[in-house]
Design a protein around this motif. Structure first.
Motif, PDB file in Angstrom:
ATOM      1  N   THR A 201       0.804  -1.092   0.069  1.00  0.00           N
ATOM      2  CA  THR A 201       0.082   0.073  -0.023  1.00  0.00           C
ATOM      3  C   THR A 201       0.778   1.358   0.073  1.00  0.00           C
ATOM      4  O   THR A 201       0.759   2.336  -0.691  1.00  0.00           O
ATOM      5  CB  THR A 201      -0.815   0.057   1.353  1.00  0.00           C
ATOM      6  OG1 THR A 201      -1.468  -1.378   1.717  1.00  0.00           O
ATOM      7  CG2 THR A 201      -2.002   1.014   1.080  1.00  0.00           C
ATOM      8  N   PHE A 202       1.966   1.284   0.878  1.00  0.00           N
ATOM      9  CA  PHE A 202       2.730   2.405   1.002  1.00  0.00           C
ATOM     10  C   PHE A 202       3.189   2.802  -0.612  1.00  0.00           C
ATOM     11  O   PHE A 202       3.543   3.771  -0.951  1.00  0.00           O
ATOM     12  CB  PHE A 202       3.831   2.205   1.870  1.00  0.00           C
ATOM     13  CG  PHE A 202       3.570   2.350   3.402  1.00  0.00           C
ATOM     14  CD1 PHE A 202       3.235   3.883   3.493  1.00  0.00           C
ATOM     15  CD2 PHE A 202       3.541   1.589   4.388  1.00  0.00           C
ATOM     16  CE1 PHE A 202       2.841   4.029   4.980  1.00  0.00           C
ATOM     17  CE2 PHE A 202       3.586   1.935   5.778  1.00  0.00           C
ATOM     18  CZ  PHE A 202       2.838   3.340   5.915  1.00  0.00           C
ATOM     19  N   ILE A 204       2.352   1.986  -3.366  1.00  0.00           N
ATOM     20  CA  ILE A 204       1.315   2.510  -4.449  1.00  0.00           C
ATOM     21  C   ILE A 204       1.143   4.008  -4.084  1.00  0.00           C
ATOM     22  O   ILE A 204       1.073   4.790  -4.821  1.00  0.00           O
ATOM     23  CB  ILE A 204      -0.079   1.839  -4.239  1.00  0.00           C
ATOM     24  CG1 ILE A 204       0.198   0.365  -4.738  1.00  0.00           C
ATOM     25  CG2 ILE A 204      -1.138   2.448  -5.203  1.00  0.00           C
ATOM     26  CD1 ILE A 204      -1.041  -0.650  -4.516  1.00  0.00           C
ATOM     27  N   LEU A 205       0.824   4.335  -2.722  1.00  0.00           N
ATOM     28  CA  LEU A 205       0.692   5.669  -2.473  1.00  0.00           C
ATOM     29  C   LEU A 205       1.925   6.647  -2.757  1.00  0.00           C
ATOM     30  O   LEU A 205       1.652   7.615  -3.074  1.00  0.00           O
ATOM     31  CB  LEU A 205       0.531   5.887  -0.824  1.00  0.00           C
ATOM     32  CG  LEU A 205      -1.158   5.405  -0.498  1.00  0.00           C
ATOM     33  CD1 LEU A 205      -1.198   5.381   0.721  1.00  0.00           C
ATOM     34  CD2 LEU A 205      -2.083   6.343  -1.252  1.00  0.00           C
TER      35      LEU A 205
END
Lengths: 226, 485
Positions: A201-202, A204-205
């Motif tokens: 997730t990190f 992608i963000l």
């Protein structure tokens, strides 16, 4: 409890591995090159994997071998690989705007370790712990958590924040291997999985940040205040 | 019982799969809405048929306890309202039309994680599900891919993950403390931790509780760990803001309350409750000052969430039947009223094309119905009679006066008056302030999809203000009497 009746050899092995993990976090504090951070994180994870395996061996917890293999695979290999790929894609080699010089940040780190020892020692005295290994494990756990937070505070690059968080998680994992080796297997598995999801997730963000906000440094992300 | 849980979790899962397979915007809207309606029905039934004590199911992994079921209901209500409102709101965002299926799949996923968390009997698994809510909702916050929303999503996930890691440390320490009494290997459940708490040293128990309080407090948005909240709540699409604020915060508060129940038996219950009261009072204090100086409409609502979570924290911190009943009632009232406020600000934001309150003027003449409902909502959320929030706040204050932390009641009263004045002053300007310059008048026409959820929530808060069902009162009293978890 396992740690109360250990021989001299296992105690020394556990202490050595825990202290090596702690020293590796100082490598992160002392260097501004992001790749060094990732490498020392990977090394730290491998050390923790060895720790799990040796706790499993001396304490006769067979499932810890499994955890050790997974730790080495996920924390020690896959996560560092993902992070290195992210560093390459973003084209950031080092922290350009560190708040403090390496020497000063290592000094603060040293004070944090002393503070962590103080807390662990006080706790050990209240609990009448017969062995020093518990106090050492608590010290390493608290120190790694505090150093993780210190890394997040001192650094401004998004990747450094991820690494700081991973150091915190490593610390908690290290402590729990020595203190509560009997912690349910399911929980440890899910935490490993959760960590993987978080890092993805990190990733992608961070790429969103690069594309849509044009920066990945928290110094540049100042749009939202008040 | 277990079939109800299957419905609660299975229907959103099925909806996610169907939405992603069909990949059509209109189908996604209705599938998500239908899932929300079924979930709402299941949550109400669960509350009606579940017994007043806690029930362990699913091989020891699930727990049905009064407080958990109550939070489950709050989540289901907000999910239903947000799904209803999202239909109209997301259609206003023309450029996102093709990504709508993704949005609704994420929204159902977010609701699913919040429906799973309250029923977890293992504190560690509860922690992990709370962590998952962060991951799913971070994508929803950054959904519009503006510079601001991506920044907000990033800050949200970094701060909350760091905070939650402290909660994990606390949970490990709790489990370690339990091994001193229950032996090296035992099942990590709320009941086992509660049973072993009296045998843990007080210093360890207090340290572990404070870590858990700070950790989950970050997720609840208690000051001074609230810094992610105004950003995340103001930058996501309005239905997402409503779900974050009105549903997610309650889900995380549940963790704090359950751990408070654990330490109660260990002799540090009063210290723990005082710590919660202090954080609650601090949240009110900080929120008051940011509300006074606020310029953004949704940021105003976000700080109001900090305020209301502070009030709920005070209620549980005061304890006793009145404190707990007031706090539980306030959870529901806040869920309804805050959804209402976010829906209203979403409408106004789209209509006037700005997040700033200074751009929003003469809402009553341009939008007589929607504007009027929003204005009434502002009266409700500041705790004025005859709305439900007034009742629950008064009950919490009565509960506080009986306990050892009576000082906090006076702080709370004073700050609530301050917030009431400041909050309504912003609305005075938006409703009765200067006319907007010519050419700045809004032209957007709001549909029934945009206004109906506003009417529904306000009606519910109004009814709850006049009528506190006695069955509900007995339910709260039972929850308070049999200890918290």
């Amino acid at each position: 409890m396992l740690i109360f009746h250990l021989g001299l050899l296992p105690t020394s092995v556990f202490s050595l591995l825990a202290i090596v993990a702690l020293v590796l976090s100082f490598v992160m504090l002392g260097s501004h090159w992001l790749k060094n951070h990732v490498y020392s994180f990977a090394a730290e994870s491998w050390v923790i994997a060895f720790l799990s395996a040796s706790v499993g061996y001396y304490g006769h917890y067979e499932e810890l071998y499994f955890i050790a293999i997974l730790t080495a695979l996920f924390r020690g290999s896959l996560l560092p690989y993902l992070l290195l790929r992210l560093v390459d894609r973003l084209g950031i080699e080092r922290e350009f705007t560190p708040l403090l010089k390496p020497a000063s940040s290592m000094m603060i780190g040293a004070f944090l370790v002393i503070f962590a020892y103080g807390v662990a020692e006080a706790l050990g005295r209240r609990l009448d712990l017969p062995s020093g290994i518990a106090v050492l494990a608590l010290t390493c756990m608290f120190s790694l958590v505090l150093i993780g937070f210190l890394l997040m505070v001192l650094r401004s690059e998004a990747i450094s924040h991820i690494l700081g968080l991973l150091v915190i998680e490593n610390g908690i994992f290290l402590g729990s291997q020595i203190l509560v080796p009997g912690m349910p297997l399911l929980l440890e598995l899910v935490i490993l999985f959760d960590l993987l999801v978080i890092v993805m997730t990190f990733g992608i963000l961070v790429r969103y940040l690069k594309v849509h906000a044009g920066a990945t440094s928290s110094r540049a992300l100042q749009k939202l205040v008040g | 019982m277990s079939s109800l849980i299957t419905i609660l979790w299975g229907v959103p899962t099925a909806a996610i799969i169907a939405i992603l397979l069909l990949n059509r915007p209109r189908a996604a809207e209705y599938l998500n809405l239908m899932a929300a309606i079924v979930v709402f029905g299941a949550a109400v039934t669960l509350l009606l048929i579940a017994p007043d004590r806690s029930l362990v199911l699913g091989g020891g992994y699930l727990i049905l306890a009064p407080l958990g079921n109550w939070v489950e209901l709050c989540v289901a209500i907000v999910y239903l309202l947000a799904s209803l409102y999202a239909v109209g709101y997301m259609r206003l965002l023309r450029k996102e039309e093709s990504r709508l299926p993704l949005f609704y799949a994420l929204m159902a996923g977010f609701a699913l994680t919040m429906l799973v968390a309250p029923l977890m009997n293992n504190p560690g698994l509860y922690w992990i599900v709370i962590d998952l809510t962060t991951i799913v909702s971070a994508f929803l916050v950054g959904f519009e891919r503006e510079a601001e929303s991506v920044e907000a999503a990033w800050k949200y996930i970094v701060i909350v993950s760091a905070g939650l890691s402290l909660a994990l440390l606390g949970i490990v320490l709790f489990y370690w403390g339990g091994t001193l009494h229950l032996g090296p290997v035992y099942a990590m459940t709320w009941a086992n931790l509660t049973a072993s708490a009296p045998f843990m040293p007080k210093a360890l128990l207090l340290l572990a509780f404070l870590l858990v309080l700070v950790g989950f407090g970050t997720k609840v948005g208690l000051a001074p760990m609230h810094t992610w909240l105004p950003d995340a709540h103001s930058e996501g699409p309005a239905p997402v803001s409503a779900m974050l604020s009105a549903a997610l915060l309650n889900t995380a508060m549940l963790g704090i309350v359950r751990f408070l129940g654990v330490v109660q038996g260990g002799g540090v219950g009063l210290l723990g409750r005082t710590a919660l009261v202090v954080l609650g009072a601090l949240s009110l204090f900080l929120a008051a000052f940011f509300i006074i100086r606020q310029t953004g409409a949704k940021r105003l609502m976000a700080y109001s969430s900090v305020e209301h979570m502070g009030i709920v924290a005070l209620g549980f911190g005061f304890g006793g039947v009145l404190g707990v009943a007031g706090a539980m009632y306030h959870m529901l009232n806040h869920s309804l009223a805050k959804s209402h406020m976010f829906f209203g600000s979403g409408n106004m934001m789209r209509a006037y094309g700005s997040k700033e309150m200074s751009a929003v003027r003469s809402i009553l003449s341009f939008y007589p119905i929607s504007g009027f409902l929003w204005l009434l909502g502002a009266v409700a959320i500041t705790g004025a009679p005859p709305f439900g929030l007034f009742l629950s706040e008064i009950t919490i204050m009565r509960g506080g006066l009986q306990g050892p932390n009576a000082w906090a009641v006076w702080v709370m009263g004073l700050l609530l008056i301050l917030i009431f004045i400041a909050f309504l002053n912003h609305f005075r300007a938006m409703a009765f302030g200067d006319e907007p310059e010519s050419g700045a008048e809004p032209t957007l026409k709001l549909s029934l999809w945009n206004t109906l959820p506003l009417g529904l929530t306000l009606a519910a808060v109004l009814v709850l203000g006049f009528w506190w069902p006695s069955a509900l009162w007995r339910f709260f009293a039972a929850a308070a009497h049999r200890g918290l978890p």
